[in-house]
Write a protein that holds these residues in place. Structure first.
Motif, PDB file in Angstrom:
ATOM      1  N   GLN A   3      12.287 -13.045   0.974  1.00  0.00           N
ATOM      2  CA  GLN A   3      12.063 -11.850   0.165  1.00  0.00           C
ATOM      3  C   GLN A   3      10.600 -11.448   0.085  1.00  0.00           C
ATOM      4  OE1 GLN A   3      13.704 -13.270  -3.553  1.00  0.00           O
ATOM      5  NE2 GLN A   3      15.650 -12.235  -3.185  1.00  0.00           N
ATOM      6  N   LEU A   4       9.726 -12.154   0.765  1.00  0.00           N
ATOM      7  CA  LEU A   4       8.292 -11.919   0.612  1.00  0.00           C
ATOM      8  C   LEU A   4       7.893 -10.485   0.924  1.00  0.00           C
ATOM      9  CD1 LEU A   4       6.743 -15.177   2.076  1.00  0.00           C
ATOM     10  CD2 LEU A   4       6.581 -14.398  -0.281  1.00  0.00           C
ATOM     11  N   ARG A   5       8.626  -9.802   1.803  1.00  0.00           N
ATOM     12  CA  ARG A   5       8.273  -8.437   2.193  1.00  0.00           C
ATOM     13  C   ARG A   5       8.899  -7.376   1.283  1.00  0.00           C
ATOM     14  NH1 ARG A   5       6.757  -8.394   7.851  1.00  0.00           N
ATOM     15  NH2 ARG A   5       6.914 -10.491   8.732  1.00  0.00           N
ATOM     16  N   SER A   6       9.687  -7.799   0.318  1.00  0.00           N
ATOM     17  CA  SER A   6      10.454  -6.869  -0.499  1.00  0.00           C
ATOM     18  C   SER A   6       9.746  -6.544  -1.803  1.00  0.00           C
ATOM     19  CB  SER A   6      11.830  -7.465  -0.802  1.00  0.00           C
ATOM     20  OG  SER A   6      12.532  -6.640  -1.707  1.00  0.00           O
ATOM     21  N   GLN A   7       9.553  -5.269  -2.086  1.00  0.00           N
ATOM     22  CA  GLN A   7       8.885  -4.859  -3.326  1.00  0.00           C
ATOM     23  C   GLN A   7       9.659  -5.319  -4.552  1.00  0.00           C
ATOM     24  OE1 GLN A   7       7.378  -0.785  -3.587  1.00  0.00           O
ATOM     25  NE2 GLN A   7       7.899  -0.508  -1.430  1.00  0.00           N
ATOM     26  N   SER A   8      10.967  -5.280  -4.452  1.00  0.00           N
ATOM     27  CA  SER A   8      11.799  -5.596  -5.610  1.00  0.00           C
ATOM     28  C   SER A   8      11.709  -7.061  -6.017  1.00  0.00           C
ATOM     29  CB  SER A   8      13.260  -5.229  -5.321  1.00  0.00           C
ATOM     30  OG  SER A   8      13.754  -5.978  -4.226  1.00  0.00           O
ATOM     31  N   ALA A   9      11.160  -7.899  -5.164  1.00  0.00           N
ATOM     32  CA  ALA A   9      11.028  -9.320  -5.479  1.00  0.00           C
ATOM     33  C   ALA A   9       9.850  -9.608  -6.405  1.00  0.00           C
ATOM     34  CB  ALA A   9      10.868 -10.126  -4.201  1.00  0.00           C
ATOM     35  N   TYR A  10       8.969  -8.640  -6.573  1.00  0.00           N
ATOM     36  CA  TYR A  10       7.746  -8.861  -7.344  1.00  0.00           C
ATOM     37  C   TYR A  10       7.839  -8.153  -8.698  1.00  0.00           C
ATOM     38  CZ  TYR A  10       5.991 -10.513  -2.903  1.00  0.00           C
ATOM     39  OH  TYR A  10       5.823 -11.219  -1.735  1.00  0.00           O
ATOM     40  N   GLY A  11       7.590  -8.927  -9.743  1.00  0.00           N
ATOM     41  CA  GLY A  11       7.730  -8.375 -11.082  1.00  0.00           C
ATOM     42  C   GLY A  11       6.433  -7.906 -11.706  1.00  0.00           C
ATOM     43  N   TYR A  12       5.310  -8.265 -11.106  1.00  0.00           N
ATOM     44  CA  TYR A  12       4.023  -7.926 -11.689  1.00  0.00           C
ATOM     45  C   TYR A  12       3.149  -7.237 -10.649  1.00  0.00           C
ATOM     46  CZ  TYR A  12       5.668 -11.381 -15.044  1.00  0.00           C
ATOM     47  OH  TYR A  12       6.426 -12.076 -15.948  1.00  0.00           O
ATOM     48  N   ARG A  29       0.835  -1.198   0.000  1.00  0.00           N
ATOM     49  CA  ARG A  29       0.000   0.000   0.000  1.00  0.00           C
ATOM     50  C   ARG A  29       0.872   1.251   0.000  1.00  0.00           C
ATOM     51  NH1 ARG A  29      -2.510  -0.350   6.177  1.00  0.00           N
ATOM     52  NH2 ARG A  29      -0.593   0.217   7.304  1.00  0.00           N
ATOM     53  N   GLN A  30       0.274   2.323  -0.501  1.00  0.00           N
ATOM     54  CA  GLN A  30       0.975   3.604  -0.541  1.00  0.00           C
ATOM     55  C   GLN A  30       0.028   4.701  -0.108  1.00  0.00           C
ATOM     56  OE1 GLN A  30       2.839   4.643  -4.271  1.00  0.00           O
ATOM     57  NE2 GLN A  30       4.246   6.028  -3.247  1.00  0.00           N
ATOM     58  N   ALA A  31       0.354   5.310   1.003  1.00  0.00           N
ATOM     59  CA  ALA A  31      -0.439   6.430   1.516  1.00  0.00           C
ATOM     60  C   ALA A  31       0.056   7.730   0.887  1.00  0.00           C
ATOM     61  CB  ALA A  31      -0.325   6.491   3.031  1.00  0.00           C
ATOM     62  N   PRO A  32      -0.772   8.745   0.861  1.00  0.00           N
ATOM     63  CA  PRO A  32      -0.362  10.026   0.275  1.00  0.00           C
ATOM     64  C   PRO A  32       0.905  10.569   0.920  1.00  0.00           C
ATOM     65  CG  PRO A  32      -2.715  10.016   0.694  1.00  0.00           C
ATOM     66  CD  PRO A  32      -2.166   8.771   1.334  1.00  0.00           C
ATOM     67  N   GLY A  33       1.883  10.905   0.089  1.00  0.00           N
ATOM     68  CA  GLY A  33       3.118  11.472   0.586  1.00  0.00           C
ATOM     69  C   GLY A  33       4.078  10.488   1.214  1.00  0.00           C
ATOM     70  N   LYS A  34       3.748   9.201   1.137  1.00  0.00           N
ATOM     71  CA  LYS A  34       4.613   8.183   1.742  1.00  0.00           C
ATOM     72  C   LYS A  34       5.050   7.168   0.705  1.00  0.00           C
ATOM     73  CE  LYS A  34       2.696   8.491   6.414  1.00  0.00           C
ATOM     74  NZ  LYS A  34       2.154   7.708   7.555  1.00  0.00           N
ATOM     75  N   GLU A  35       6.071   6.429   1.048  1.00  0.00           N
ATOM     76  CA  GLU A  35       6.544   5.378   0.157  1.00  0.00           C
ATOM     77  C   GLU A  35       5.628   4.157   0.246  1.00  0.00           C
ATOM     78  OE1 GLU A  35      11.354   6.391   0.232  1.00  0.00           O
ATOM     79  OE2 GLU A  35      10.605   4.484   1.020  1.00  0.00           O
ATOM     80  N   ARG A  36       5.641   3.395  -0.806  1.00  0.00           N
ATOM     81  CA  ARG A  36       4.857   2.169  -0.805  1.00  0.00           C
ATOM     82  C   ARG A  36       5.448   1.203   0.217  1.00  0.00           C
ATOM     83  NH1 ARG A  36       3.567  -0.123  -6.620  1.00  0.00           N
ATOM     84  NH2 ARG A  36       5.835  -0.450  -6.597  1.00  0.00           N
ATOM     85  N   GLU A  37       4.569   0.516   0.951  1.00  0.00           N
ATOM     86  CA  GLU A  37       5.023  -0.387   2.001  1.00  0.00           C
ATOM     87  C   GLU A  37       4.338  -1.740   1.917  1.00  0.00           C
ATOM     88  OE1 GLU A  37       4.036   1.270   5.819  1.00  0.00           O
ATOM     89  OE2 GLU A  37       1.880   1.033   5.510  1.00  0.00           O
ATOM     90  N   PHE A  38       5.008  -2.728   2.460  1.00  0.00           N
ATOM     91  CA  PHE A  38       4.490  -4.094   2.492  1.00  0.00           C
ATOM     92  C   PHE A  38       3.319  -4.200   3.450  1.00  0.00           C
ATOM     93  CE2 PHE A  38       4.472  -8.602   2.494  1.00  0.00           C
ATOM     94  CZ  PHE A  38       4.332  -9.006   3.813  1.00  0.00           C
ATOM     95  N   VAL A  39       2.323  -5.008   3.068  1.00  0.00           N
ATOM     96  CA  VAL A  39       1.168  -5.253   3.936  1.00  0.00           C
ATOM     97  C   VAL A  39       1.088  -6.732   4.314  1.00  0.00           C
ATOM     98  CG1 VAL A  39      -1.345  -5.189   4.129  1.00  0.00           C
ATOM     99  CG2 VAL A  39      -0.137  -3.336   2.941  1.00  0.00           C
ATOM    100  N   ALA A  40       1.014  -7.599   3.305  1.00  0.00           N
ATOM    101  CA  ALA A  40       0.856  -9.030   3.574  1.00  0.00           C
ATOM    102  C   ALA A  40       1.288  -9.816   2.351  1.00  0.00           C
ATOM    103  CB  ALA A  40      -0.584  -9.359   3.931  1.00  0.00           C
ATOM    104  N   ALA A  41       1.694 -11.069   2.579  1.00  0.00           N
ATOM    105  CA  ALA A  41       2.098 -11.922   1.464  1.00  0.00           C
ATOM    106  C   ALA A  41       1.762 -13.374   1.759  1.00  0.00           C
ATOM    107  CB  ALA A  41       3.596 -11.787   1.186  1.00  0.00           C
ATOM    108  N   HIS A  42       1.544 -14.104   0.671  1.00  0.00           N
ATOM    109  CA  HIS A  42       1.243 -15.536   0.737  1.00  0.00           C
ATOM    110  C   HIS A  42       2.290 -16.236  -0.122  1.00  0.00           C
ATOM    111  CE1 HIS A  42      -0.928 -19.295   0.430  1.00  0.00           C
ATOM    112  NE2 HIS A  42      -1.899 -18.836   1.189  1.00  0.00           N
TER     113      HIS A  42
END
Length: 126
Positions: A106-115, A38-51
């Motif tokens: 790597q589940l919490r890392s944005q860079s691990a996801y390509g799509y 998720r990305q809140a206004p004015g903030k960086e995108r952050e991890f929420v949950a992963a399966h």
């Protein structure tokens, strides 16, 4: 061609619930890890949950643990994020992401996801 489409966002009062859904196509769903960011206004995108794709284990950000639940429906090829006890600070654009090559660490890392999906807005009023 991989495609992710989120739905279910909207406006809800604090303390309420929403369930987001992410429909997938073009992936071997049972072999792909799925995540929500998720990305809140004015903030960086952050991890929420992963399966994870292999063990079926789930991980959560500390800020949502105990309130949010991520689940996969292999038959429908969708991943959902059930959000309970919502707080104003949960207000953000929520994104679905997937990858077939994410290892557990790597589940919490944005860079691990390509799509990524296009995002869906969640607004929690106080």
């Amino acid at each position: 061609q991989v495609r992710l489409v989120e739905s279910g966002g909207g406006l809800v009062q604090a303390g309420g619930s929403l369930t987001l859904s992410c429909a997938t196509s073009g992936v071997t769903f049972t072999r792909y890890a799925m995540a929500w960011f998720r990305q809140a206004p004015g903030k960086e995108r952050e991890f929420v949950a992963a399966h994870s794709q292999r063990s079926g284990s789930t991980v959560y950000a500390d800020s949502v643990k105990g309130r949010f639940i991520i689940s996969k429906d292999n038959a429908k090829k969708t991943v959902s994020l059930q959000m309970n006890s919502l707080k104003p600070e949960d207000t953000a654009v929520y994104y679905c992401a997937t990858s077939g090559t994410v290892i557990t660490s790597q589940l919490r890392s944005q860079s691990a996801y390509g799509y990524w999906g296009q995002g869906t807005q969640v607004t929690v009023s106080s």
